[in-house]
Design a protein around this motif. Structure first.
Motif, PDB file in Angstrom:
ATOM      1  N   THR A 400       1.053  -1.018  -0.204  1.00 54.15           N
ATOM      2  CA  THR A 400      -0.030  -0.191   0.423  1.00 54.15           C
ATOM      3  C   THR A 400       0.843   1.139  -0.199  1.00 54.15           C
ATOM      4  O   THR A 400       2.273   1.022  -0.062  1.00 54.15           O
ATOM      5  CB  THR A 400      -0.964   0.107   0.943  1.00 54.15           C
ATOM      6  OG1 THR A 400      -0.156  -0.175   2.357  1.00 54.15           O
ATOM      7  CG2 THR A 400      -1.964  -1.079   1.349  1.00 54.15           C
ATOM      8  N   THR A 407      -2.059  -5.298   2.340  1.00 59.19           N
ATOM      9  CA  THR A 407      -3.016  -6.325   2.069  1.00 59.19           C
ATOM     10  C   THR A 407      -3.390  -7.563   1.155  1.00 59.19           C
ATOM     11  O   THR A 407      -2.252  -7.336   0.116  1.00 59.19           O
ATOM     12  CB  THR A 407      -4.429  -4.858   1.871  1.00 59.19           C
ATOM     13  OG1 THR A 407      -3.897  -5.144   0.345  1.00 59.19           O
ATOM     14  CG2 THR A 407      -4.328  -3.608   2.502  1.00 59.19           C
ATOM     15  N   THR A 486      -5.565  -7.450   6.054  1.00 56.07           N
ATOM     16  CA  THR A 486      -5.315  -6.309   6.367  1.00 56.07           C
ATOM     17  C   THR A 486      -3.582  -6.027   7.517  1.00 56.07           C
ATOM     18  O   THR A 486      -3.859  -6.962   8.789  1.00 56.07           O
ATOM     19  CB  THR A 486      -5.470  -5.345   6.645  1.00 56.07           C
ATOM     20  OG1 THR A 486      -6.304  -5.030   5.660  1.00 56.07           O
ATOM     21  CG2 THR A 486      -4.907  -3.551   6.390  1.00 56.07           C
TER      22      THR A 486
END
Length: 499
Positions: A400, A407, A486
């Motif tokens: 990310t 994730t 996550t």
């Protein structure tokens, strides 16, 4: 007249010199021609370690004679196997005065028989004792002998270690948990045990000899790998007191309240938080450790310390010197306000992420802070994941905008799951594991993840009583389906949510 006075003074001087050079004890005890006589008073012939401190033998002798001279008598005591003519004798009294006896307890006599005279367990050893008396200024030698015998025992180990998946050290014999020796054959230990099994090792790093569970629930000494390897079982995670008596072969393992941490919570406080109290996370394995991961923005450093109650400026954990560097592990509990020493993060040290671990053990407080460099990728491993237990082909997550957060969305089957940070082929690398136990189902919300690097001596050193190499906690996926996961490797959190 002068000659008479000089004569008197000379006589007095000689008298004083004679008194000073003689032993009044022997003048008073002189019995003319007392015969030196040695006697053996034996309290135990068959020695027993259970009575190790009890008297085994006392050798007494009379004064002998100094022939009325008042001179000192020197004594030598020798002990040797019968018939050896006192060759290689043990000499507990060597040319000493005013000594008329020698005593040995069962433990010291047993050691003498085994180590000095080559005795064997259960076999009687016949011994001769001889006392020799010599008078100062004389060549005359007085001797007397006596005989006795004793049967030795093989003493039990002086060290004992807990080992097993229920123990802090797991099945690592080289790092087994040492017990405290309180007396011959008696050992104690207190600490946290997990559900699992355990036994006892006598030598660190060696699997035999060991003490195992016997058929009568008594302890049994296991001397070879061919003998049964029965172990004791722990059925509930708890704090336990373990007591062992190897002489009676008894072992007790009972739950107890034990030593508890002084504080249930700990807070990071300082200039980086605007002097706000940020709650730290209690370590999943050790309740005395608290953890905090944070990125310190450039220029946002300065002073910090640790609070034990939110908003309270008393009862804090502080540095032991003003403006201590973050590498200074020394820490002190301060009940009042002063001294108010704090750590100081320099401006050049900001713009980085750090992980902090605080140990609140009384009189052993430590503050451990180290820069955290994020792993470039996090991987799913386990039979619930697409690649199963093939670590080399473990399922990569998706990066990310944050280097700390990853994730993944995909299908999971039923089974186990954990996260590898480095895919180290020997499985002794860095992992994110279930903080709440092994085989526990995910909550479906953000929850704690336990970071363990089994190859990192710095991290291993934070745990005083736990071998993290044996920790292998995994989540258990109970329902197959599509999940979104996550992971935050800095704050050590994870969410495993079924879509």
């Amino acid at each position: 007249m002068k000659k008479y006075i000089y004569g008197i003074l000379t006589m007095l001087w000689c008298g004083l010199m004679t008194t000073a050079c003689s032993d009044n004890d022997y003048t008073e005890l002189d019995k003319g021609h007392d015969v030196l006589t040695l006697t053996a008073n034996q309290a135990a012939e068959v020695l027993n370690e259970a009575n190790h401190a009890s008297e085994a033998i006392t050798l007494n002798w009379t004064t002998g004679t100094n022939n009325g001279t008042g001179n000192r008598i020197y004594y030598t005591l020798e002990i040797a196997p019968s018939g050896s003519n006192f060759n290689n004798a043990y000499v507990p009294v060597d040319h000493e005065t005013q000594v008329y006896s020698w005593t040995a307890n069962q433990e010291s006599l047993n050691a003498l028989l085994l180590e000095k005279f080559g005795g064997a367990e259960g076999q009687s050893v016949a011994l001769d004792a001889r006392v020799t008396a010599m008078v100062s200024g004389s060549d005359e030698v007085q001797t007397s002998t006596a005989s006795f015998s004793a049967t030795p025992y093989t003493p039990v180990t002086t060290t004992l270690y807990l080992v097993g998946d229920a123990t802090p050290s797991g099945w690592d014999a080289a790092h087994a948990t040492e017990m405290k020796r309180t007396d011959n054959g008696q050992f104690t230990w207190e600490g946290n045990l997990r559900v699992g099994s355990f036994k006892f090792l006598t030598t660190l790093g060696e699997w035999v000899p060991s003490y195992n569970k016997g058929t009568d629930d008594k302890m049994v000494l296991r001397n070879s790998f061919d003998e049964p390897d029965e172990q004791w079982q722990v059925t509930e995670d708890h704090y336990y007191q373990v007591k062992v008596n190897l002489l009676t072969r008894e072992m007790s393992c009972v739950q107890t309240d034990g030593e508890a941490p002084r504080f249930d919570n700990l807070y990071f406080v300082g200039q980086p938080t605007g002097w706000g109290f940020v709650k730290m996370q209690k370590d999943p394995l050790d309740p005395f450790l608290f953890r905090y991961g944070r990125f310190f923005e450039s220029g946002n450093g300065g002073e910090f310390k640790f609070g034990t109650s939110e908003g309270a400026w008393e009862n804090m954990l502080k540095a032991t010197q003003p403006n201590a560097p973050y590498t200074d592990t020394s820490m002190a509990f301060i009940a009042g306000y002063d001294p108010d020493n704090k750590w100081f993060l320099q401006e050049s040290e900001t713009g980085k992420a750090y992980k902090i671990c605080v140990d609140i053990r009384s009189d052993k407080e430590r503050m451990m802070m180290r820069e955290f460099i994020p792993y470039e990728m996090i991987y799913l491993v386990g039979d619930a994941t697409p690649c199963g237990w093939d670590l080399g082909n473990a399922t990569a997550m998706t990066a990310t905008d944050s280097p700390y957060i990853f994730t993944w969305t995909g299908k999971l089957g039923t089974g186990e799951l954990k996260f590898s940070c480095d895919k180290r082929s020997d499985w002794n690398g860095a992992w994110l594991m279930n903080a709440y136990g092994n085989g526990v189902e995910p909550t479906g919300e953000e929850e704690r993840a336990m970071f363990i690097d089994k190859s990192d001596d710095y991290l291993k050193g934070q745990y005083l009583d736990i071998n993290i190499g044996d920790i292998d906690n995994k989540w258990r996926i109970m329902s197959a389906g599509t999940y979104t996961i996550t992971v935050n490797q800095l704050e050590e959190t994870v969410s495993i949510v079924k879509n």
